[in-house]
Structures are given as C-alpha cells and as structure tokens.
Design a protein around this motif. Structure first.
Motif, PDB file in Angstrom:
ATOM      1  N   MET A   1      36.564  31.574  46.960  1.00 19.71           N
ATOM      2  CA  MET A   1      37.391  32.043  48.067  1.00 19.71           C
ATOM      3  C   MET A   1      37.099  33.505  48.343  1.00 19.71           C
ATOM      4  O   MET A   1      36.848  34.291  47.439  1.00 19.71           O
ATOM      5  CB  MET A   1      38.852  31.812  47.673  1.00 19.71           C
ATOM      6  N   ALA A   2      37.094  33.887  49.608  1.00 19.51           N
ATOM      7  CA  ALA A   2      36.854  35.277  49.975  1.00 19.51           C
ATOM      8  C   ALA A   2      37.994  36.138  49.458  1.00 19.51           C
ATOM      9  O   ALA A   2      39.160  35.787  49.591  1.00 19.51           O
ATOM     10  CB  ALA A   2      36.749  35.391  51.493  1.00 19.51           C
ATOM     11  N   GLY A   3      37.641  37.255  48.863  1.00 21.71           N
ATOM     12  CA  GLY A   3      38.662  38.189  48.404  1.00 21.71           C
ATOM     13  C   GLY A   3      39.199  37.916  47.014  1.00 21.71           C
ATOM     14  O   GLY A   3      40.046  38.658  46.535  1.00 21.71           O
ATOM     15  N   LEU A   4      38.718  36.847  46.363  1.00 26.60           N
ATOM     16  CA  LEU A   4      39.188  36.565  45.009  1.00 26.60           C
ATOM     17  C   LEU A   4      38.735  37.673  44.058  1.00 26.60           C
ATOM     18  O   LEU A   4      37.569  38.053  44.055  1.00 26.60           O
ATOM     19  CB  LEU A   4      38.643  35.215  44.528  1.00 26.60           C
ATOM     20  N   ILE A   5      39.680  38.189  43.275  1.00 27.39           N
ATOM     21  CA  ILE A   5      39.325  39.181  42.254  1.00 27.39           C
ATOM     22  C   ILE A   5      38.480  38.470  41.193  1.00 27.39           C
ATOM     23  O   ILE A   5      38.872  37.436  40.668  1.00 27.39           O
ATOM     24  CB  ILE A   5      40.597  39.798  41.644  1.00 27.39           C
ATOM     25  N   LYS A   6      37.324  39.048  40.888  1.00 30.27           N
ATOM     26  CA  LYS A   6      36.375  38.371  39.998  1.00 30.27           C
ATOM     27  C   LYS A   6      36.062  39.172  38.736  1.00 30.27           C
ATOM     28  O   LYS A   6      35.194  38.781  37.962  1.00 30.27           O
ATOM     29  CB  LYS A   6      35.080  38.073  40.760  1.00 30.27           C
ATOM     30  N   GLU A   7      36.760  40.262  38.556  1.00 30.62           N
ATOM     31  CA  GLU A   7      36.488  41.135  37.409  1.00 30.62           C
ATOM     32  C   GLU A   7      37.811  41.484  36.739  1.00 30.62           C
ATOM     33  O   GLU A   7      38.806  41.703  37.420  1.00 30.62           O
ATOM     34  CB  GLU A   7      35.801  42.408  37.930  1.00 30.62           C
ATOM     35  N   GLN A  47      38.564  32.627  33.021  1.00 27.43           N
ATOM     36  CA  GLN A  47      37.301  32.100  33.556  1.00 27.43           C
ATOM     37  C   GLN A  47      37.581  30.931  34.496  1.00 27.43           C
ATOM     38  O   GLN A  47      36.987  30.841  35.576  1.00 27.43           O
ATOM     39  CB  GLN A  47      36.393  31.625  32.415  1.00 27.43           C
ATOM     40  N   GLN A  48      38.484  30.047  34.078  1.00 36.83           N
ATOM     41  CA  GLN A  48      38.858  28.910  34.937  1.00 36.83           C
ATOM     42  C   GLN A  48      39.435  29.392  36.267  1.00 36.83           C
ATOM     43  O   GLN A  48      39.252  28.744  37.300  1.00 36.83           O
ATOM     44  CB  GLN A  48      39.905  28.039  34.237  1.00 36.83           C
ATOM     45  N   GLN A  49      40.119  30.522  36.227  1.00 28.24           N
ATOM     46  CA  GLN A  49      40.750  31.057  37.440  1.00 28.24           C
ATOM     47  C   GLN A  49      39.751  31.755  38.366  1.00 28.24           C
ATOM     48  O   GLN A  49      40.089  32.103  39.492  1.00 28.24           O
ATOM     49  CB  GLN A  49      41.862  32.037  37.053  1.00 28.24           C
ATOM     50  N   GLY A  50      38.541  32.006  37.872  1.00 29.64           N
ATOM     51  CA  GLY A  50      37.512  32.587  38.734  1.00 29.64           C
ATOM     52  C   GLY A  50      36.989  33.945  38.310  1.00 29.64           C
ATOM     53  O   GLY A  50      36.153  34.527  39.006  1.00 29.64           O
ATOM     54  N   ILE A  51      37.465  34.466  37.179  1.00 29.47           N
ATOM     55  CA  ILE A  51      36.941  35.744  36.696  1.00 29.47           C
ATOM     56  C   ILE A  51      35.506  35.545  36.203  1.00 29.47           C
ATOM     57  O   ILE A  51      35.227  34.633  35.419  1.00 29.47           O
ATOM     58  CB  ILE A  51      37.826  36.325  35.570  1.00 29.47           C
ATOM     59  N   LEU A  76      28.479  35.272  28.801  1.00 29.98           N
ATOM     60  CA  LEU A  76      29.532  35.910  29.585  1.00 29.98           C
ATOM     61  C   LEU A  76      29.094  37.307  30.025  1.00 29.98           C
ATOM     62  O   LEU A  76      28.461  38.045  29.262  1.00 29.98           O
ATOM     63  CB  LEU A  76      30.794  36.027  28.722  1.00 29.98           C
ATOM     64  N   GLN A  77      29.411  37.649  31.270  1.00 31.45           N
ATOM     65  CA  GLN A  77      29.154  39.022  31.745  1.00 31.45           C
ATOM     66  C   GLN A  77      30.207  39.935  31.126  1.00 31.45           C
ATOM     67  O   GLN A  77      31.394  39.811  31.430  1.00 31.45           O
ATOM     68  CB  GLN A  77      29.235  39.094  33.270  1.00 31.45           C
ATOM     69  N   ILE A  78      29.753  40.845  30.271  1.00 39.26           N
ATOM     70  CA  ILE A  78      30.670  41.655  29.466  1.00 39.26           C
ATOM     71  C   ILE A  78      30.289  43.131  29.541  1.00 39.26           C
ATOM     72  O   ILE A  78      29.111  43.480  29.525  1.00 39.26           O
ATOM     73  CB  ILE A  78      30.638  41.192  27.988  1.00 39.26           C
ATOM     74  N   ALA A  79      31.308  43.970  29.588  1.00 38.17           N
ATOM     75  CA  ALA A  79      31.153  45.404  29.340  1.00 38.17           C
ATOM     76  C   ALA A  79      32.263  45.789  28.367  1.00 38.17           C
ATOM     77  O   ALA A  79      33.320  45.150  28.342  1.00 38.17           O
ATOM     78  CB  ALA A  79      31.263  46.206  30.636  1.00 38.17           C
ATOM     79  N   CYS A  80      32.028  46.793  27.553  1.00 36.58           N
ATOM     80  CA  CYS A  80      33.035  47.234  26.585  1.00 36.58           C
ATOM     81  C   CYS A  80      33.213  48.739  26.663  1.00 36.58           C
ATOM     82  O   CYS A  80      32.251  49.484  26.884  1.00 36.58           O
ATOM     83  CB  CYS A  80      32.627  46.871  25.156  1.00 36.58           C
ATOM     84  N   PHE A 114      49.659  34.900  30.364  1.00 35.74           N
ATOM     85  CA  PHE A 114      50.550  34.614  31.488  1.00 35.74           C
ATOM     86  C   PHE A 114      49.659  33.870  32.479  1.00 35.74           C
ATOM     87  O   PHE A 114      48.723  34.449  33.032  1.00 35.74           O
ATOM     88  CB  PHE A 114      51.073  35.936  32.055  1.00 35.74           C
ATOM     89  N   THR A 115      49.916  32.582  32.659  1.00 36.93           N
ATOM     90  CA  THR A 115      48.987  31.729  33.406  1.00 36.93           C
ATOM     91  C   THR A 115      49.198  31.871  34.917  1.00 36.93           C
ATOM     92  O   THR A 115      49.512  30.905  35.625  1.00 36.93           O
ATOM     93  CB  THR A 115      49.116  30.252  32.977  1.00 36.93           C
ATOM     94  N   ILE A 116      48.965  33.083  35.384  1.00 34.26           N
ATOM     95  CA  ILE A 116      49.130  33.372  36.813  1.00 34.26           C
ATOM     96  C   ILE A 116      48.075  32.630  37.623  1.00 34.26           C
ATOM     97  O   ILE A 116      47.027  32.242  37.113  1.00 34.26           O
ATOM     98  CB  ILE A 116      49.054  34.895  37.068  1.00 34.26           C
TER      99      ILE A 116
END
Length: 237
Positions: A1-7, A47-51, A76-80, A114-116
């Motif tokens: 979806m357009a505008g979905l937060i992915k990070e 991840q299931q939610q789109g992150i 997984l795309q990861i930064a620490c 919190f399963t938002i």
C-alpha cells in the motif's frame, strides 16, 4: 500500500532487572517466551505487518542480540546502534533515527508486543501530517500505567499520571515518528522520550493518538512474563 511505514526502530537495550530469575544474563527482550526469545515474536509480527527494515537500538549485552539476529534472521535488513552508556528512551531513539532511511519510522519497545494494524496507523499518521502518532490501548481497572486523553480531532490533550483508573487509554509504546522533525528538536543527548518529548511538547507539536483495541503485553514484570509464556503457546498473531 502507498504510504505504508516500512522501517522500524526497536528499543532493545533494557537490562531486565525485574526479570533476573528468568534471564540472569541477557537483555530483557531476549527472555524466552513459549520457547523463543521474545524479540523474535516482535520481529515476526511486524514483518507480517509490512516492516522491511529494522533498526535495533542496543546497549546491555548487545553482542547476544547481534548474534541472535545474525543466526536467526540472516536475510533481514538490519541496522544497529549501540549505546556506550544509557541515553534514556529519547536518546536511544534519536541515535537510532540517524540510521533511518525513510521519512517516517515505527518505534517499538523490544519487551512489549502491541499487535497494532500498521496500515491504519500509517494512513492516519500521513493524513494528519503528524510529528508523532501514539498507538493507544483501551484498558480497564489498572494502576500500572498513566492515561492519555484526546481532543475531538484525536490530537493529544493531556497525559495523566499513573494511579488507579476504572478505564482509560494507555500509551502502548508504539509510535509513528516523523524523523526529520524529531531530529530538529533541541533535546539533549540523554533524555526520556515519554517525559521530555511527548509530555513536554504535545501542545506545540502535531501529536495524535490512534486507539487500537488489540492484543497488548509488556513482559517487564514477572507476572506478565509468565502470562506471555502461557498465552503465546496458543495465540495466533
């Protein structure tokens, strides 16, 4: 979806002092719940939610979390980011935001789930051009949390202290955050996101609350840690 937060930023530097019997030498988010580190449940759900990209804010025993991520999530795309000394929740988020690639990020606590619904949060946050959108959980008969009150347009109208409440909306510890506006804040290196940013700035900034009556648990105290261990055996996220 357009505008979905992915990070998203996951705050995973907590010592877990109240869970010492369960996790004697691990960060709190690595406490085993239903056979897996709690952090794995958090990662999998979002991840299931789109992150697609995760920034882990680490501190205490960060090597254990990095080894776990490398072994269990090699693709997984990861930064620490690593706190050399505790920076508070605000300082940790500020440091992690320096690694963000997107305009908006989701911010989570590694010891809470919190399963938002991320699509709803993303749409709401964008529609209101918010600096920060808080996910609020309706709760009854509680004294462990303060409550958040909303105006008619769902902007934050007040934060109330912890005490006994018959009912109210609590801050679920999940936020949509506009990175650039947050990094422009004149805040110190060490500060509390909740006390020094949310509670001090809500009247001057575009801060909103989105109510989501979804599953919520914080494993920070032993009884809820035990509750999670029982519920996660059969819970379908």
């Amino acid at each position: 979806m357009a505008g979905l937060i992915k990070e998203c930023i996951i705050l995973a530097g907590g010592l877990g002092t109240r869970l010492r019997s369960a996790v004697p030498d691990l960060p709190k988010c690595m406490a085993p719940v239903a056979g897996r580190p709690f952090l794995a449940w958090v990662i999998d759900y979002f991840q299931q939610q789109g992150i697609e990209r995760f920034i882990f804010s680490l501190g205490y025993r960060h090597e254990a979390i990095e080894a776990f991520l490398h072994e269990q999530y090699p693709h997984l795309q990861i930064a620490c980011t690593i706190e050399e000394e505790p920076l508070g929740t605000g300082g940790a988020i500020k440091l992690a935001c320096s690694k963000a690639l997107q305009q908006d990020v989701l911010v989570l606590n590694g010891d809470t789930i919190f399963t938002i619904q991320l699509d709803q949060l993303s749409s709401f946050h964008a529609a209101h051009a918010a600096d920060c959108t808080l996910c609020l959980k309706p709760m009854q008969h509680f004294d462990r949390y303060g409550v958040v009150e909303l105006a008619a347009d769902q902007s934050i109208s007040s934060f109330q202290e912890k005490q006994y409440y018959e009912a109210g909306y609590i801050n679920g510890g999940v936020y949509a955050l506009q990175v650039a506006s947050f990094l422009q804040e004149a805040l110190p290196e060490k500060f509390s996101f909740e006390k020094d940013y949310l509670e001090q700035q809500y009247a001057q900034r575009k801060m909103y609350g989105l109510i989501q009556d979804r599953y919520f648990i914080d494993i920070g105290i032993p009884q809820d840690f035990e509750k999670a261990n029982q519920e996660f055996k059969t819970l379908q996220f």
